[in-house]
Design an enzyme around this catalytic site. Structure first.
Site, PDB file in Angstrom:
ATOM      1  N   HIS A 236       1.681   4.394  -2.857  1.00 43.21           N
ATOM      2  CA  HIS A 236       1.757   5.853  -2.690  1.00 43.21           C
ATOM      3  C   HIS A 236       3.127   6.344  -3.160  1.00 43.21           C
ATOM      4  O   HIS A 236       3.244   7.389  -3.800  1.00 43.21           O
ATOM      5  CB  HIS A 236       1.599   6.236  -1.216  1.00 43.21           C
TER       6      HIS A 236
ATOM      7  N   HIS B 114       0.839  -1.202   0.000  1.00 46.72           N
ATOM      8  CA  HIS B 114       0.000   0.000   0.000  1.00 46.72           C
ATOM      9  C   HIS B 114       0.879   1.260   0.000  1.00 46.72           C
ATOM     10  O   HIS B 114       0.744   2.128  -0.861  1.00 46.72           O
ATOM     11  CB  HIS B 114      -0.910  -0.028   1.234  1.00 46.72           C
ATOM     12  N   GLU B 115       1.787   1.326   0.956  1.00 49.53           N
ATOM     13  CA  GLU B 115       2.646   2.517   1.042  1.00 49.53           C
ATOM     14  C   GLU B 115       3.558   2.618  -0.178  1.00 49.53           C
ATOM     15  O   GLU B 115       3.864   3.711  -0.653  1.00 49.53           O
ATOM     16  CB  GLU B 115       3.462   2.505   2.342  1.00 49.53           C
TER      17      GLU B 115
ATOM     18  N   HIS C 255       3.374   6.727  -6.840  1.00 47.04           N
ATOM     19  CA  HIS C 255       2.679   7.954  -7.243  1.00 47.04           C
ATOM     20  C   HIS C 255       3.633   9.150  -7.110  1.00 47.04           C
ATOM     21  O   HIS C 255       3.662  10.040  -7.956  1.00 47.04           O
ATOM     22  CB  HIS C 255       1.454   8.137  -6.337  1.00 47.04           C
TER      23      HIS C 255
HETATM   24 ZN    ZN Z   1      -3.040   5.199   1.932  1.00 47.28          ZN
END
Ligand code: ZN
Length: 672
Positions: free
Chosen positions: A468, A464-465, A471
């Site tokens: 990010h 998940h991290e 991105h």
């Molecule tokens: Zn998040």
């Protein structure tokens, strides 16, 4: 003596920063930033996009770098001195922010560009920047007359006091209650660690026995595992009446005042209601769209939720002769049924998830999808010995980003997991400045005899991290304020949540989920169990999330002048989503801190929204192969690299070819 923070540095010069450098550096950088803004205002040339909007976007760059370093460290490696500096600096920064957003002369120039500049000469990104800059002023009241401005400030002042009061009341109610157990039999069902924590709590208060509180780390295990139904009922009812008792901490009036003021504020600024004001800057765009989104999901998820509820009721009846399943039974029987059905043991999975292997796995996924290569480097300054640094390059060997990782808990690091940046990405004078991105987590640390072995939950957290981080790392925009994760709020979790999907794929797990001692790949039966248990009672969980989202929308889009009793209003709003019998002495709203004291007003829907997006986007990969280069390139080109340069729906449609549909989520969750 030179202050290193005020010098021109590229990577953050951690080892050369003295704590005493921060405050003077902030003061000086704020002064510089103010001077840059002043220069824009006093420019005698007519306002243009370049000399006003673009100049504003590139102002205060040194201040940003200092702020990033300081606040990142205040989260990951803090101490009392840093916290003290934060207290001093925070009001200065917000005053500086107000100086800009409330400056009438600056707004005059911005408005002139907005009203008169020929937009056909601007790129999409520039138009977005212009709109965003202009709206930033307008949403703060720049178009109001003086009386209205005064009214707006008064509303804002009242709202900030009310939110604080709301929070303080919830906290006071949380602290006022404890369940003191002196009879050991009442602990039946609770795991050892939970019992130990309760004993410690009692000892701290110099009491015998065990103490449970309404703090979630104490409350949740109790209602999940305690066999004693009467005690579960007692603590659950205590939890459900926070802010709803006849005492000094009652939040009913405060809730009604907050929604009325928010409505008044929105109308003053020219919006129909608070939800319309908030949603203007969201992918979802308006209250009608959010409501139809939530109600559409509701219609589709409700049959599954009802069926699960019946199953759970039958299970409780069979096991303990329970006739009517109550709110305090839900977690308990869910957990029991889950154990019976899956018997999925975290300890059995952990050997397959050695941290180094998982991290390399995420790197391999990024290589297969986006052609990124990660090389650990040892020459970059770090703020702690646990931190690792990686050079990230593309297939042509060009530098894409610098990645910091910081994985283990320690004193001075706050809880949870997050991604942040030490330097954002932008393009100026044809130079593409590449970003410095960091992921910070609190994973199970290694021991003398064992490496760091992650739970499955921690594995998904890392992916998940890392999403990010992608991105941030793949950002390719001109203006720093539109770069990377600077996107609308209900769009920011797409890159992170989509990455979690890869972890459930055998093809991905085969890359890295290998036993740390034997090298054996994780058995397929474990993968199946993980997948199935992820969807366990998903219908009920969905209905619960939808009920919160609908309640939030009702508070912020219905006319608050027509709301009489809070309890009645809630019951009415919960009518379509309720499964359990109502508890007369409980409500949700008086302790719903997300929307009355946090940033989630008219935003609770975004949890489900983000799930719909990530499921729909991943479905596109699945249809074409989860490592399909063409789809991955589209995702990179139209989503990851674009930041907030265009409306997220436009970006999404460019990637996906159509608007997101909830069907992929419903399918993934086993609801259709
Ligand atoms: Zn998040």
């Amino acid at each position: 003596m030179e202050n290193i923070l005020l010098s021109a540095f590229d990577t953050a010069p951690f080892s050369q920063i003295k704590t005493t450098d921060y405050e003077p550096a902030f003061n000086e950088a704020i002064k510089q930033a103010k001077a840059e803004i002043q220069q824009i205002i006093t420019n005698t040339d007519a306002p243009t996009f370049e000399n006003t909007i673009e100049a504003m976007s590139f102002s205060g760059m040194q201040l940003d770098r200092i702020s990033n370093i300081f606040f990142n460290l205040n989260s990951a490696e803090t101490n009392e001195e840093l916290q003290k500096i934060a207290q001093i600096v925070a009001p200065k920064l917000s005053a500086f922010g107000n100086d800009i957003s409330l400056n009438p002369e600056l707004f005059k120039r911005v408005k002139q560009v907005f009203d008169t500049f020929d937009k056909s000469t601007l790129t999409t990104e520039q138009i977005t920047l212009l709109d965003k800059t202009y709206k930033g002023f307008v949403r703060n009241g720049a178009l109001l007359n003086d009386d209205q401005k005064t009214e707006l400030r008064e509303i804002d002042a009242q709202l900030s006091v009310l939110s604080l009061q709301f929070n303080e009341n919830v906290l006071a109610e949380t602290n006022a209650y404890q369940l003191h157990i002196t009879n050991e039999e009442d602990l039946a069902g609770l795991p050892d660690g939970v019992i130990e924590a309760a004993k410690n709590l009692a000892e701290q208060q110099e009491k015998s026995g065990w103490i449970f509180t309404l703090d979630y780390p104490s409350y949740l295990p109790f209602v999940t595992y305690a066999k004693n139904r009467e005690l579960r009922k007692e603590i659950a009812i205590a939890n459900g009446k926070k802010g709803f008792q006849k005492n000094d901490y009652n939040n009913e009036e405060i809730v009604l005042k907050i929604v009325k003021l928010r409505n008044q504020r929105a109308q003053l600024l020219g919006y129909k209601n608070h939800a319309a004001f908030v949603l203007e800057e969201r992918m979802a765009q308006n209250p009608e769209k959010v409501l139809s989104f939530l109600n559409d999901l509701l219609v589709k998820a409700k049959p599954a939720a009802k069926k699960e509820f019946e199953e759970l009721t039958a299970y409780a009846k069979k096991l303990d002769g329970i006739d009517r399943l109550e709110k305090w039974d839900g977690s308990y029987y869910s957990e029991k049924l889950k154990q019976e059905r899956f018997n999925l043991d975290d300890e059995a999975l952990k050997p397959y998830f050695k941290l180094e292997n998982v991290l390399n796995g995420s790197f391999t996924v990024a290589e297969k999808l986006f052609g990124l290569h990660f090389t650990e480097v040892f020459t970059v300054d770090k703020y702690h010995a646990d931190v690792q640094t990686f050079d990230v390059t593309n297939d042509n060997g060009e530098k894409i980003a610098l990645l910091y990782t910081d994985f283990f808990p320690r004193k001075g690091k706050r809880n949870g997991a997050w991604m942040t940046s030490f330097k954002s990405q932008w393009i100026k004078n044809d130079v593409n400045e590449r970003p410095h991105i960091s992921i910070v987590c609190n994973f199970t640390p290694p021991t003398q005899s064992k490496p760091s072995l992650l739970t499955f939950n921690e594995v998904t957290t890392l992916f998940h991290e890392f999403g990010h981080a992608l991105h941030g790392m793949l950002a390719n925009t001109t203006y720093p304020s539109l770069s990377g994760t600077s996107v609308y709020w209900d769009f920011v979790e797409l890159p992170s949540q989509i990455m979690e999907n890869w972890v459930y794929q055998p093809e991905t797990l085969a890359l890295f989920a290998k036993h740390y001692e034997t090298g054996e790949t994780i058995p397929q039966q474990y993968i199946n169990k993980i997948k199935e248990s992820a969807n366990f009672l998903e219908g009920m969980a969905t209905l619960r999330q939808l009920s919160f989202g609908l309640l939030d929308m009702a508070w912020h889009s219905k006319n608050p002048e027509n709301i009489g009793s809070l309890k009645e209003f809630e019951n009415q709003e919960f009518e379509t989503t309720k499964l359990y019998p109502d508890v007369a002495e409980n409500v949700m709203s008086t302790a719903f801190s997300h929307i009355f004291a946090g940033g989630y007003a008219a935003g609770y829907y975004s949890y489900k929204w983000a799930e719909v997006l990530d499921a729909d986007a991943f479905d596109y990969f699945e249809q074409n192969g989860i490592f399909n280069k063409e789809i991955a390139t589209k995702f990179k080109d139209f989503v990851l690299s674009q930041g907030g340069t265009d409306h997220p729906m436009t970006l999404y449609k460019k990637f996906r070819g159509q608007e997101p549909s909830p069907n992929a989520l419903l399918k993934r969750a086993g609801l259709i």
